[in-house]
Design an enzyme around this catalytic site. Structure first.
Site, mmCIF file in Angstrom:
data_model
loop_
_atom_site.group_PDB
_atom_site.id
_atom_site.type_symbol
_atom_site.label_atom_id
_atom_site.label_comp_id
_atom_site.label_asym_id
_atom_site.label_seq_id
_atom_site.Cartn_x
_atom_site.Cartn_y
_atom_site.Cartn_z
ATOM 1 N N HIS A 1 46.423 42.994 44.363
ATOM 2 C CA HIS A 1 46.787 43.987 45.363
ATOM 3 C C HIS A 1 48.287 43.909 45.667
ATOM 4 C CE1 HIS A 1 45.534 46.620 48.729
ATOM 5 N NE2 HIS A 1 46.563 46.084 49.366
ATOM 6 N N ASP B 1 41.736 42.617 42.853
ATOM 7 C CA ASP B 1 41.860 43.140 44.212
ATOM 8 C C ASP B 1 40.475 43.280 44.831
ATOM 9 O OD1 ASP B 1 42.437 44.519 46.536
ATOM 10 O OD2 ASP B 1 43.461 46.181 45.543
ATOM 11 N N SER C 1 47.229 51.207 49.366
ATOM 12 C CA SER C 1 46.402 50.433 50.287
ATOM 13 C C SER C 1 46.047 51.266 51.520
ATOM 14 C CB SER C 1 47.132 49.141 50.655
ATOM 15 O OG SER C 1 46.274 48.234 51.287
#
Length: 308
Positions: free
Chosen positions: A282, A252, A153
């Site tokens: 995610h 995601d 991320s």
């Protein structure tokens, strides 16, 4: 997707959650549930020292080193945690790094960079750059070690930015990089050119509202969000990057921009692989070791890292 899991995702997707107002209690909650290394696990807590941005004072960059139960490879992993540049630390990612060390058979160095909004861009990036420069600098008289740069991320965003910066400054680069569902673009509103933003941005835990709030804390000045070290997809030159594996998740909102970055790296002449994990969302790197998305991701990483 499991109905109960999907229901829980919807709860965490509530628009009432405002990260700019709630990030402190989210940090406290994460730390409360964070599990430190067990007595049977081999780890070290170290520190790297860096000059502040004013070049007058120094600060510490904590580094936690995880040793696998069985070391299978000499190359080591540098891990940059996720959390929107705002939450997360080496404690909340300890279980994830233990799992990576054991499953991949490599030592893992986890970097605890400074967080926004107290320390907005470029503070966290500078910490990552400093720590990685120290680790990648060859030690005289010792055989040079190969390094893998990895992040998820916002951590994957920082990893990509570090690789770009090292290349531009003609410094030592990691041999490979693994980017898990990375942030690579600046716009996460409904005006985004990426379809996954609107398709997956409302009820799968990470919402486009949260992403925008994280971005606003990390880079309060909107005019700099298109810079390549915040939005790697905006870089004009992506050549001579490390061999790259990008892993994305089907549900995601960041899926498409992560895959677009992989395409851009490949187009620039880099050896790149993109793998999408179906029926996943995610953040799966922090799941229990037996979770299907994580098992698949580990297997893909093994294959990529073991390639010559």
């Amino acid at each position: 997707m499991n109905p109960l899991f999907k229901f829980l995702l919807k709860l965490t997707s509530s628009p009432r959650i405002d990260m700019q107002e709630d990030y402190l209690w989210v940090r406290r909650a994460q730390n409360l549930f964070a599990k430190g290394p067990s007595r049977g696990f081999r780890f070290l807590d170290e520190k790297i020292y860096a000059l502040d941005e004013n070049q007058e004072e120094t600060h510490e960059i904590p580094v936690r080193i995880f040793y696998p139960k069985e070391k299978l490879h000499d190359e080591a992993i540098i891990y940059l945690h996720g959390g929107g540049w705002v939450i997360g630390n080496i404690d909340t990612y300890t279980r994830a790094c233990i799992n990576l060390a054991d499953k991949l058979g490599r030592i893992v160095y986890s970097i605890d960079y400074r967080l926004a909004p107290e320390n907005p861009y470029p503070h966290g990036l500078n910490d990552c750059l400093r720590a990685i420069e120290v680790l990648l600098t060859p030690i005289e008289g010792e055989e040079n070690r190969k390094w893998i740069l990895m992040g998820d991320s916002a951590g994957a965003n920082l990893a990509a930015a570090v690789s770009l910066r090292l290349k531009e400054e003609n410094r030592v680069l990691p041999d490979k990089q693994v980017l898990l569902y990375p942030v690579t673009y600046w716009d996460h509103t409904e005006n985004s050119p990426f379809k996954s933003i609107t398709d997956n941005g409302y009820e799968y835990g990470l919402t486009i509202k949260k992403i925008q709030e994280y971005m606003e804390m990390y880079a309060p000045d909107e005019s700099i969000r298109k810079e390549r070290f915040i939005s790697p997809l905006m870089a004009e030159d992506l050549s001579h990057q490390p061999d790259t594996l990008i892993i994305t998740a089907e549900y995601d909102p960041l899926r498409d921009e992560g895959e677009a970055y992989g395409e851009a790296l490949e187009k620039a002449g880099n050896k790149t692989r993109v793998h999408r994990i179906l029926n996943s969302v995610h953040g799966f790197i922090t799941y229990p070791a037996f979770a299907e998305p994580l098992v698949e991701a580990i297997n893909v990483m093994k294959e990529f890292l073991d390639e010559e």
